[in-house]
Design an enzyme around this catalytic site. Sequence first.
Site, PDB file in Angstrom:
ATOM      1  N   LYS A  71       0.801  -1.234   0.000  1.00 16.17           N
ATOM      2  CA  LYS A  71       0.000   0.000   0.000  1.00 16.17           C
ATOM      3  C   LYS A  71       0.835   1.286   0.000  1.00 16.17           C
ATOM      4  O   LYS A  71       0.404   2.303  -0.531  1.00 16.17           O
ATOM      5  CB  LYS A  71      -0.939   0.020   1.205  1.00 16.17           C
ATOM      6  CG  LYS A  71      -2.120  -0.925   1.075  1.00 16.17           C
ATOM      7  CD  LYS A  71      -2.990  -0.810   2.314  1.00 16.17           C
ATOM      8  CE  LYS A  71      -4.366  -1.369   2.086  1.00 16.17           C
ATOM      9  NZ  LYS A  71      -5.303  -1.016   3.148  1.00 16.17           N
ATOM     10  N   ASP A 107     -10.277   3.657   1.798  1.00 13.39           N
ATOM     11  CA  ASP A 107     -10.619   3.164   3.147  1.00 13.39           C
ATOM     12  C   ASP A 107     -11.442   4.193   3.926  1.00 13.39           C
ATOM     13  O   ASP A 107     -12.433   3.851   4.580  1.00 13.39           O
ATOM     14  CB  ASP A 107      -9.353   2.830   3.945  1.00 13.39           C
ATOM     15  CG  ASP A 107      -8.782   1.471   3.573  1.00 13.39           C
ATOM     16  OD1 ASP A 107      -9.533   0.632   3.028  1.00 13.39           O
ATOM     17  OD2 ASP A 107      -7.579   1.236   3.818  1.00 13.39           O
TER      18      ASP A 107
HETATM   19  P1  NAP Z   1      -1.227  -1.381  11.731  1.00 16.22           P
HETATM   20  O1  NAP Z   1      -0.800  -0.255  10.855  1.00 16.22           O
HETATM   21  O2  NAP Z   1      -0.311  -2.521  11.969  1.00 16.22           O
HETATM   22  O3  NAP Z   1      -1.622  -0.739  13.160  1.00 16.22           O
HETATM   23  C1  NAP Z   1      -1.980  -1.571  14.241  1.00 16.22           C
HETATM   24  C2  NAP Z   1      -2.533  -0.719  15.386  1.00 16.22           C
HETATM   25  O4  NAP Z   1      -3.003  -1.600  16.402  1.00 16.22           O
HETATM   26  C3  NAP Z   1      -1.497   0.190  16.046  1.00 16.22           C
HETATM   27  O5  NAP Z   1      -2.108   1.355  16.522  1.00 16.22           O
HETATM   28  C4  NAP Z   1      -1.020  -0.686  17.213  1.00 16.22           C
HETATM   29  O6  NAP Z   1      -0.495   0.050  18.300  1.00 16.22           O
HETATM   30  C5  NAP Z   1      -2.333  -1.303  17.634  1.00 16.22           C
HETATM   31  N1  NAP Z   1      -2.142  -2.543  18.384  1.00 16.22           N
HETATM   32  C6  NAP Z   1      -1.652  -3.714  17.925  1.00 16.22           C
HETATM   33  N2  NAP Z   1      -1.628  -4.634  18.921  1.00 16.22           N
HETATM   34  C7  NAP Z   1      -2.125  -4.006  20.036  1.00 16.22           C
HETATM   35  C8  NAP Z   1      -2.353  -4.417  21.380  1.00 16.22           C
HETATM   36  N3  NAP Z   1      -2.063  -5.671  21.796  1.00 16.22           N
HETATM   37  N4  NAP Z   1      -2.874  -3.513  22.253  1.00 16.22           N
HETATM   38  C9  NAP Z   1      -3.176  -2.253  21.839  1.00 16.22           C
HETATM   39  N5  NAP Z   1      -2.967  -1.810  20.581  1.00 16.22           N
HETATM   40  C10 NAP Z   1      -2.451  -2.678  19.692  1.00 16.22           C
HETATM   41  O7  NAP Z   1      -2.589  -2.030  11.210  1.00 16.22           O
HETATM   42  P2  NAP Z   1      -3.747  -1.315  10.355  1.00 16.22           P
HETATM   43  O8  NAP Z   1      -3.490  -1.484   8.908  1.00 16.22           O
HETATM   44  O9  NAP Z   1      -3.943   0.042  10.912  1.00 16.22           O
HETATM   45  O10 NAP Z   1      -5.007  -2.262  10.673  1.00 16.22           O
HETATM   46  C11 NAP Z   1      -5.581  -2.300  11.974  1.00 16.22           C
HETATM   47  C12 NAP Z   1      -6.770  -3.261  11.942  1.00 16.22           C
HETATM   48  O11 NAP Z   1      -7.780  -2.732  11.093  1.00 16.22           O
HETATM   49  C13 NAP Z   1      -6.457  -4.641  11.388  1.00 16.22           C
HETATM   50  O12 NAP Z   1      -7.118  -5.592  12.201  1.00 16.22           O
HETATM   51  C14 NAP Z   1      -7.060  -4.650   9.998  1.00 16.22           C
HETATM   52  O13 NAP Z   1      -7.494  -5.921   9.576  1.00 16.22           O
HETATM   53  C15 NAP Z   1      -8.247  -3.721  10.192  1.00 16.22           C
HETATM   54  N6  NAP Z   1      -8.662  -3.035   8.965  1.00 16.22           N
HETATM   55  C16 NAP Z   1      -9.955  -3.149   8.566  1.00 16.22           C
HETATM   56  C17 NAP Z   1     -10.365  -2.521   7.412  1.00 16.22           C
HETATM   57  C18 NAP Z   1     -11.793  -2.663   6.961  1.00 16.22           C
HETATM   58  O14 NAP Z   1     -12.076  -2.404   5.787  1.00 16.22           O
HETATM   59  N7  NAP Z   1     -12.698  -3.023   7.826  1.00 16.22           N
HETATM   60  C19 NAP Z   1      -9.475  -1.743   6.657  1.00 16.22           C
HETATM   61  C20 NAP Z   1      -8.153  -1.617   7.114  1.00 16.22           C
HETATM   62  C21 NAP Z   1      -7.764  -2.273   8.275  1.00 16.22           C
HETATM   63  P3  NAP Z   1       1.098   0.350  18.406  1.00 16.22           P
HETATM   64  O15 NAP Z   1       1.333   1.579  17.568  1.00 16.22           O
HETATM   65  O16 NAP Z   1       1.312   0.558  19.834  1.00 16.22           O
HETATM   66  O17 NAP Z   1       1.808  -0.867  17.848  1.00 16.22           O
END
Ligand code: NAP
Length: 290
Positions: A71, A107
């Site tokens: 991405k 998104d």
């Molecule tokens: P990312 O860039 O890896 O970010 C992950 C986020 O989750 C960070 O803020 C991280 O905090 C936090 N996190 C991870 N483990 C944690 C824990 N144990 N306790 C508290 N915070 C935690 O991922 P992303 O791309 O933003 O995606 C996040 C989620 O959204 C995923 O599950 C993804 O599947 C979902 N998503 C859904 C859609 C949809 O269309 N519905 C679209 C995009 C993403 P730190 O900064 O502290 O690591």
Amino acid sequence: MKISGATRTFGVFGDPISHSLSPAMHNEVLAMSGIDAVYVPYHVKPAQLASAVAGIRAMNIWGVNVTIPHKVAICAHLDEIDPEARLIGAINTVVNREGRLVGYNTDGGGFLRSLKEDLAFDPHGRKVLLLGAGGAARAILVALGHAGAHWVGVANRTEQRARILVDEFRTIFTGTQLADFHLDFSPASKLMDSLEGVDLIVNATSLGMNKGPAPELPWEQLSENVCIYDIVYAQEGTALINEARTRGFCCADGLGMLAGQGEVAFTLWTGVEPPSGVMKRRILAECSGK
Ligand code: NAP
């Protein structure tokens, strides 16, 4: 599905890709809309990304979606990036305009569409608490800023990441008050003190994925009017949404956002608005193995 010499192609680039629900939802809508095109998954490894992008031009592919891990990296290979995608710093959709490749991020648009359809919620003038500061949180923050939210608090496990995100957007969304927090709801924490008047809480952390635990919310301190949106989704409902529903809060999981980002991409490519609810129903059917 009838494939002829005139059939056009769409696709999705990712690594891995076999889990993607995008082919099912886009092919269903293409067929329903009577558009002579197919949508296929492309397993593109990072080292092959530049060649794969060249292939969009070479093979006149109509458009592609882009997922993990491309991405951000793909931006360097495109001719133009839409201003919203530029702010987000990542794209998930490429439109091929006669060989000129334009990158978009749908998104945020998908999130806003789902808020409206699933929660009847308009963020304009509202107070929103956003949990997480990763890629998805960034897209949602930009969407909320553009939608005219009055206040957005970003709370993250790694507090510094929330601060960097908020500092970056404070000068861009001057009509929205932005605040950063450590994701810590303990009594008398800065985050707890900010809860009053919150209209919407969005989980944009990866907590709740793969049947994992939900972020812990201070349920007893929340007004009964707060809406809860979990961008994570699961066929059986995420732990957060199941809890919110049991407690009587208005809530939705990220299935609508997933469908919504697909709908926005489909319209960017074809100029056609997909029939309402079809992508969402297709995703649900795929998840339940139908
Ligand atoms: P990312 O860039 O890896 O970010 C992950 C986020 O989750 C960070 O803020 C991280 O905090 C936090 N996190 C991870 N483990 C944690 C824990 N144990 N306790 C508290 N915070 C935690 O991922 P992303 O791309 O933003 O995606 C996040 C989620 O959204 C995923 O599950 C993804 O599947 C979902 N998503 C859904 C859609 C949809 O269309 N519905 C679209 C995009 C993403 P730190 O900064 O502290 O690591």
